[in-house]
Design a protein around this motif. Sequence first.
Motif, PDB file in Angstrom:
ATOM      1  N   GLY A 174      12.835   5.699 -30.483  1.00 34.10           N
ATOM      2  CA  GLY A 174      13.698   4.671 -29.912  1.00 34.10           C
ATOM      3  C   GLY A 174      14.287   5.100 -28.589  1.00 34.10           C
ATOM      4  N   LEU A 175      14.723   6.370 -28.514  1.00 31.75           N
ATOM      5  CA  LEU A 175      15.265   6.896 -27.261  1.00 31.75           C
ATOM      6  C   LEU A 175      14.190   6.906 -26.180  1.00 31.75           C
ATOM      7  CD1 LEU A 175      17.497   8.265 -25.600  1.00 31.75           C
ATOM      8  CD2 LEU A 175      16.751  10.455 -26.584  1.00 31.75           C
ATOM      9  N   GLY A 176      12.987   7.339 -26.543  1.00 36.33           N
ATOM     10  CA  GLY A 176      11.892   7.389 -25.587  1.00 36.33           C
ATOM     11  C   GLY A 176      11.463   6.020 -25.096  1.00 36.33           C
ATOM     12  N   PRO A 218      25.018  10.539 -35.846  1.00 29.61           N
ATOM     13  CA  PRO A 218      23.666  10.721 -36.390  1.00 29.61           C
ATOM     14  C   PRO A 218      23.473  12.030 -37.154  1.00 29.61           C
ATOM     15  CG  PRO A 218      23.551   9.847 -34.172  1.00 29.61           C
ATOM     16  CD  PRO A 218      24.989  10.173 -34.413  1.00 29.61           C
ATOM     17  N   SER A 219      23.962  13.147 -36.599  1.00 32.30           N
ATOM     18  CA  SER A 219      23.770  14.427 -37.282  1.00 32.30           C
ATOM     19  C   SER A 219      24.550  14.492 -38.587  1.00 32.30           C
ATOM     20  CB  SER A 219      24.173  15.587 -36.371  1.00 32.30           C
ATOM     21  OG  SER A 219      25.555  15.529 -36.063  1.00 32.30           O
ATOM     22  N   ALA A 220      25.725  13.862 -38.634  1.00 33.10           N
ATOM     23  CA  ALA A 220      26.504  13.826 -39.863  1.00 33.10           C
ATOM     24  C   ALA A 220      25.776  13.003 -40.925  1.00 33.10           C
ATOM     25  CB  ALA A 220      27.887  13.233 -39.600  1.00 33.10           C
ATOM     26  N   ALA A 221      25.187  11.891 -40.499  1.00 35.16           N
ATOM     27  CA  ALA A 221      24.407  11.073 -41.426  1.00 35.16           C
ATOM     28  C   ALA A 221      23.200  11.850 -41.940  1.00 35.16           C
ATOM     29  CB  ALA A 221      23.948   9.797 -40.724  1.00 35.16           C
ATOM     30  N   SER A 222      22.592  12.621 -41.053  1.00 36.80           N
ATOM     31  CA  SER A 222      21.445  13.437 -41.442  1.00 36.80           C
ATOM     32  C   SER A 222      21.837  14.487 -42.471  1.00 36.80           C
ATOM     33  CB  SER A 222      20.856  14.099 -40.196  1.00 36.80           C
ATOM     34  OG  SER A 222      19.776  14.942 -40.530  1.00 36.80           O
ATOM     35  N   GLU A 239      35.111  14.532 -46.796  1.00 30.41           N
ATOM     36  CA  GLU A 239      34.384  14.328 -48.044  1.00 30.41           C
ATOM     37  C   GLU A 239      33.009  13.737 -47.772  1.00 30.41           C
ATOM     38  OE1 GLU A 239      34.907  11.813 -52.232  1.00 30.41           O
ATOM     39  OE2 GLU A 239      36.487  11.853 -50.706  1.00 30.41           O
ATOM     40  N   THR A 240      31.992  14.293 -48.421  1.00 27.27           N
ATOM     41  CA  THR A 240      30.632  13.816 -48.198  1.00 27.27           C
ATOM     42  C   THR A 240      30.396  12.498 -48.921  1.00 27.27           C
ATOM     43  OG1 THR A 240      29.845  15.114 -50.105  1.00 27.27           O
ATOM     44  CG2 THR A 240      29.748  16.145 -47.914  1.00 27.27           C
ATOM     45  N   GLN A 241      29.393  11.726 -48.426  1.00 21.34           N
ATOM     46  CA  GLN A 241      29.023  10.451 -49.016  1.00 21.34           C
ATOM     47  C   GLN A 241      27.738  10.606 -49.810  1.00 21.34           C
ATOM     48  OE1 GLN A 241      28.977   8.780 -45.019  1.00 21.34           O
ATOM     49  NE2 GLN A 241      30.632   7.385 -45.559  1.00 21.34           N
ATOM     50  N   GLN A 242      27.300   9.524 -50.450  1.00 17.60           N
ATOM     51  CA  GLN A 242      26.034   9.538 -51.165  1.00 17.60           C
ATOM     52  C   GLN A 242      24.887   9.718 -50.171  1.00 17.60           C
ATOM     53  OE1 GLN A 242      25.506   9.342 -54.584  1.00 17.60           O
ATOM     54  NE2 GLN A 242      27.730   9.591 -54.693  1.00 17.60           N
ATOM     55  N   TRP A 243      23.814  10.387 -50.601  1.00 21.12           N
ATOM     56  CA  TRP A 243      22.719  10.710 -49.685  1.00 21.12           C
ATOM     57  C   TRP A 243      22.096   9.464 -49.079  1.00 21.12           C
ATOM     58  CZ3 TRP A 243      17.813   8.874 -50.172  1.00 21.12           C
ATOM     59  CH2 TRP A 243      17.419   8.384 -51.417  1.00 21.12           C
ATOM     60  N   TRP A 244      22.001   8.384 -49.844  1.00 20.48           N
ATOM     61  CA  TRP A 244      21.346   7.186 -49.331  1.00 20.48           C
ATOM     62  C   TRP A 244      22.164   6.529 -48.214  1.00 20.48           C
ATOM     63  CZ3 TRP A 244      24.191   2.761 -49.679  1.00 20.48           C
ATOM     64  CH2 TRP A 244      25.192   2.698 -50.658  1.00 20.48           C
ATOM     65  N   VAL A 245      23.483   6.770 -48.220  1.00 19.61           N
ATOM     66  CA  VAL A 245      24.316   6.248 -47.130  1.00 19.61           C
ATOM     67  C   VAL A 245      23.902   6.903 -45.812  1.00 19.61           C
ATOM     68  CG1 VAL A 245      26.658   6.057 -46.217  1.00 19.61           C
ATOM     69  CG2 VAL A 245      26.246   5.782 -48.674  1.00 19.61           C
ATOM     70  N   GLY A 246      23.654   8.202 -45.855  1.00 18.73           N
ATOM     71  CA  GLY A 246      23.182   8.902 -44.669  1.00 18.73           C
ATOM     72  C   GLY A 246      21.846   8.366 -44.196  1.00 18.73           C
ATOM     73  N   VAL A 252      19.703   2.922 -39.187  1.00 17.14           N
ATOM     74  CA  VAL A 252      20.323   1.940 -38.289  1.00 17.14           C
ATOM     75  C   VAL A 252      20.264   2.426 -36.849  1.00 17.14           C
ATOM     76  CG1 VAL A 252      22.507   0.858 -37.632  1.00 17.14           C
ATOM     77  CG2 VAL A 252      21.801   0.883 -40.030  1.00 17.14           C
ATOM     78  N   TYR A 253      20.561   3.700 -36.633  1.00 18.05           N
ATOM     79  CA  TYR A 253      20.445   4.261 -35.275  1.00 18.05           C
ATOM     80  C   TYR A 253      19.025   4.078 -34.743  1.00 18.05           C
ATOM     81  CZ  TYR A 253      25.023   6.579 -35.011  1.00 18.05           C
ATOM     82  OH  TYR A 253      26.365   6.845 -34.922  1.00 18.05           O
ATOM     83  N   ALA A 254      18.031   4.388 -35.571  1.00 16.96           N
ATOM     84  CA  ALA A 254      16.637   4.282 -35.146  1.00 16.96           C
ATOM     85  C   ALA A 254      16.269   2.839 -34.819  1.00 16.96           C
ATOM     86  CB  ALA A 254      15.712   4.824 -36.238  1.00 16.96           C
ATOM     87  N   VAL A 255      16.696   1.907 -35.674  1.00 17.43           N
ATOM     88  CA  VAL A 255      16.377   0.491 -35.464  1.00 17.43           C
ATOM     89  C   VAL A 255      17.038  -0.035 -34.197  1.00 17.43           C
ATOM     90  CG1 VAL A 255      16.716  -1.841 -36.378  1.00 17.43           C
ATOM     91  CG2 VAL A 255      15.924  -0.010 -37.895  1.00 17.43           C
ATOM     92  N   VAL A 256      18.304   0.298 -34.012  1.00 23.41           N
ATOM     93  CA  VAL A 256      19.036  -0.200 -32.837  1.00 23.41           C
ATOM     94  C   VAL A 256      18.421   0.331 -31.548  1.00 23.41           C
ATOM     95  CG1 VAL A 256      21.234  -0.104 -31.612  1.00 23.41           C
ATOM     96  CG2 VAL A 256      21.199  -0.569 -34.068  1.00 23.41           C
ATOM     97  N   LEU A 257      18.143   1.630 -31.493  1.00 20.80           N
ATOM     98  CA  LEU A 257      17.553   2.211 -30.293  1.00 20.80           C
ATOM     99  C   LEU A 257      16.183   1.603 -29.997  1.00 20.80           C
ATOM    100  CD1 LEU A 257      18.460   5.996 -30.730  1.00 20.80           C
ATOM    101  CD2 LEU A 257      19.384   4.425 -29.020  1.00 20.80           C
ATOM    102  N   THR A 258      15.361   1.461 -31.042  1.00 21.79           N
ATOM    103  CA  THR A 258      14.022   0.905 -30.836  1.00 21.79           C
ATOM    104  C   THR A 258      14.092  -0.558 -30.418  1.00 21.79           C
ATOM    105  OG1 THR A 258      13.153   2.424 -32.523  1.00 21.79           O
ATOM    106  CG2 THR A 258      11.759   0.564 -31.896  1.00 21.79           C
ATOM    107  N   ALA A 259      15.019  -1.305 -30.997  1.00 19.56           N
ATOM    108  CA  ALA A 259      15.179  -2.722 -30.632  1.00 19.56           C
ATOM    109  C   ALA A 259      15.609  -2.858 -29.178  1.00 19.56           C
ATOM    110  CB  ALA A 259      16.195  -3.385 -31.551  1.00 19.56           C
TER     111      ALA A 259
END
Length: 271
Positions: A174-176, A218-222, A239-246, A252-259
Amino acid sequence: MSIGSATRSEFTKYFTTSAWWVLALITAASLVFLAGGFAAAIGLAQSGALDDVPDAALLGAAAPSLVYGLAVNIGYIFPILLGVLLVAGEFRHQTLVPTFLATPKRTTVLFAKIVTGAVVGAGLGIIAVIATVGSAAAVFAATGQDPALTSNDNLAMMGRMILAFVLWTWVGLGLGSIVRNQVAAIVIALVFTQLVEPLLRTAAAFVPAIEPVARYLPSAASDTLTGSNFYVMLGAAGETQQWWVGAVILAVYAVVLTAIGAITTWRRDVD
């Protein structure tokens, strides 16, 4: 040209250059060195061979998963670079010109790159997991520690690390697609991931107002997706979240950048 033909063309272009094996080699070598070094320090500390070590090194059963997670905690820059090269590299070498002539519908080309990115990103993730887990597990065993390779939690984490590599590849793609200049795209990725994000996430430990923002970087989500996080251990994250939230946040970052790239840069003439 159909999606299938366009995707085959993308694979051919990628694997006929030296970029794929050079990036794979750098990824593996870097993670072997880092994971082996961390595992040695922790293993020696836990075995009592080192004196005056910080409490962070005495992690007990959590040590293997923490070190294995380095494949993504630190190694996520590699799939970003992979994604950038898949797109910005073609702008640099003008290989998009014949591609667009053969496939005038540019959304087809972009979708083919997304599919290609998923496959090669997963492949790079597998290499990263093997390099990190293999080297760290060997060092843990050599220092008398349990590498916990059969732990269901660790096995599940390894699968999530491969997913993280796929998502990071899409972020880079997406960035590229937005920044045509390959060097500029790489510099932006390095500055943001290696300087801006670490500073913000570290600052979150001292400025509570930053923490709600830092956890959605992004890195926190990762790290949330992976389930292994040095910032939590050091008290620089909440406090950490559920893995699927990350996974969702990173997607979402990938979709937004690519869009953004699809409706701006991707539509412009290639010169």
